[in-house]
Scaffold this motif. Sequence first.
Motif, mmCIF file in Angstrom:
data_model
loop_
_atom_site.group_PDB
_atom_site.id
_atom_site.type_symbol
_atom_site.label_atom_id
_atom_site.label_comp_id
_atom_site.label_asym_id
_atom_site.label_seq_id
_atom_site.Cartn_x
_atom_site.Cartn_y
_atom_site.Cartn_z
ATOM 1 N N GLY A 86 0.407 -1.073 -0.271
ATOM 2 C CA GLY A 86 0.092 -0.102 0.029
ATOM 3 C C GLY A 86 0.683 1.339 0.696
ATOM 4 O O GLY A 86 0.208 2.580 -0.105
ATOM 5 N N SER A 166 -4.242 9.362 3.730
ATOM 6 C CA SER A 166 -4.630 8.457 2.864
ATOM 7 C C SER A 166 -4.092 7.257 1.988
ATOM 8 O O SER A 166 -5.141 5.999 2.550
ATOM 9 N N VAL A 167 -2.824 7.621 2.671
ATOM 10 C CA VAL A 167 -2.329 6.272 1.789
ATOM 11 C C VAL A 167 -2.350 5.406 2.975
ATOM 12 O O VAL A 167 -1.762 3.837 3.002
ATOM 13 N N SER A 169 -4.171 4.683 5.461
ATOM 14 C CA SER A 169 -5.579 3.607 6.131
ATOM 15 C C SER A 169 -5.517 2.391 5.012
ATOM 16 O O SER A 169 -5.836 1.677 5.033
ATOM 17 N N ARG A 170 -4.122 3.279 4.212
ATOM 18 C CA ARG A 170 -4.375 1.292 2.939
ATOM 19 C C ARG A 170 -2.893 0.693 2.884
ATOM 20 O O ARG A 170 -3.138 -0.245 2.791
ATOM 21 N N ARG A 247 -7.759 -8.246 -3.392
ATOM 22 C CA ARG A 247 -7.369 -8.662 -1.324
ATOM 23 C C ARG A 247 -6.259 -8.881 -1.495
ATOM 24 O O ARG A 247 -5.269 -8.462 -1.081
ATOM 25 N N ARG A 250 -3.372 -7.721 -3.227
ATOM 26 C CA ARG A 250 -3.111 -6.178 -2.266
ATOM 27 C C ARG A 250 -2.492 -6.618 -1.541
ATOM 28 O O ARG A 250 -1.667 -5.578 -0.648
ATOM 29 N N ARG A 251 -2.769 -6.753 -0.509
ATOM 30 C CA ARG A 251 -2.183 -7.265 0.825
ATOM 31 C C ARG A 251 -1.370 -8.212 1.268
ATOM 32 O O ARG A 251 -0.529 -8.293 2.736
#
Length: 281
Positions: A86, A166-167, A169-170, A247, A250-251
């Motif tokens: 992220g 915002s970054v 949070s991801r 997901r 991404r994670r």
Amino acid sequence: MADMAEIDIKEEAKKILSEFEFVQRLQDLVTEAVAQAINRVNEAAEARIASLETELSSTKNRLEEAERRIEDLDAYNRRTSLLITGVPETSGEATDNLVLDVGRAAGLNLSADSLDRSHRLGRPQPGKVRPIIAKFATTNARQKLFDKRKELTAEKVGGHPVLTRSVISRIFVSECLTAKNQQLFFLARQLRKRKSLWAAYTTNGCVRVKKTEGDIAVSIKEPADLEDIVGADAFRELRPRETEPARSARRGSGPAWQASDAINAWVTERRRGRSPAGRGD
């Protein structure tokens, strides 16, 4: 006289050879000799097959043991590493500094000496943010960031050009699991979402689960371990959701299509009544 005697002997021999009992006896002797020869060949072949089966079983056991040792060694070598997903990529970035800044966002004051090295995983792809793999100098330094992974805030790195609110949070910090444990963790998380497990998490590169809140956490080494805990019906009905691959990617928790293959292969073998490799029924 000699000629007559010879003729009589020949006639008598011809008569004997033509008698049914003699022919039958001769056939029996030939049949018995052939059967004995075949039995000797079969016994030798069966002994050779048994020897080869024993050798194959021994080789299979050694191979499985070698695979387990390689898996354990791979997991051990990853104990000081973390995956950080992220974090946006920028031209000329220094991933070591980004990792240390993520630590600051978690309230940690990690020094440059606490980090061995770091880099992005894979080749650059348009529109895709690659995760950062960070190898720490010590397990202690790595564990500090992992324990604080849910406490990231932008206020702790105010004004950072990359780590904005915002970054932050991801951003997701996870253990650097082996491919096998990635699949097992994916299965365990799916079972937890279905309420078949109360908890599923990783610690020191190992997947651990609890069936109920009061249970002692159990380490998972094979899909069969999960099936034993939740039951065959719950495991057989398990299927990855269509939204999970993105997901998981991404994670950094492993490609979901591998987990899907693992589920399908396992369920197919169980339906056929076959014992999975490395585990007896």
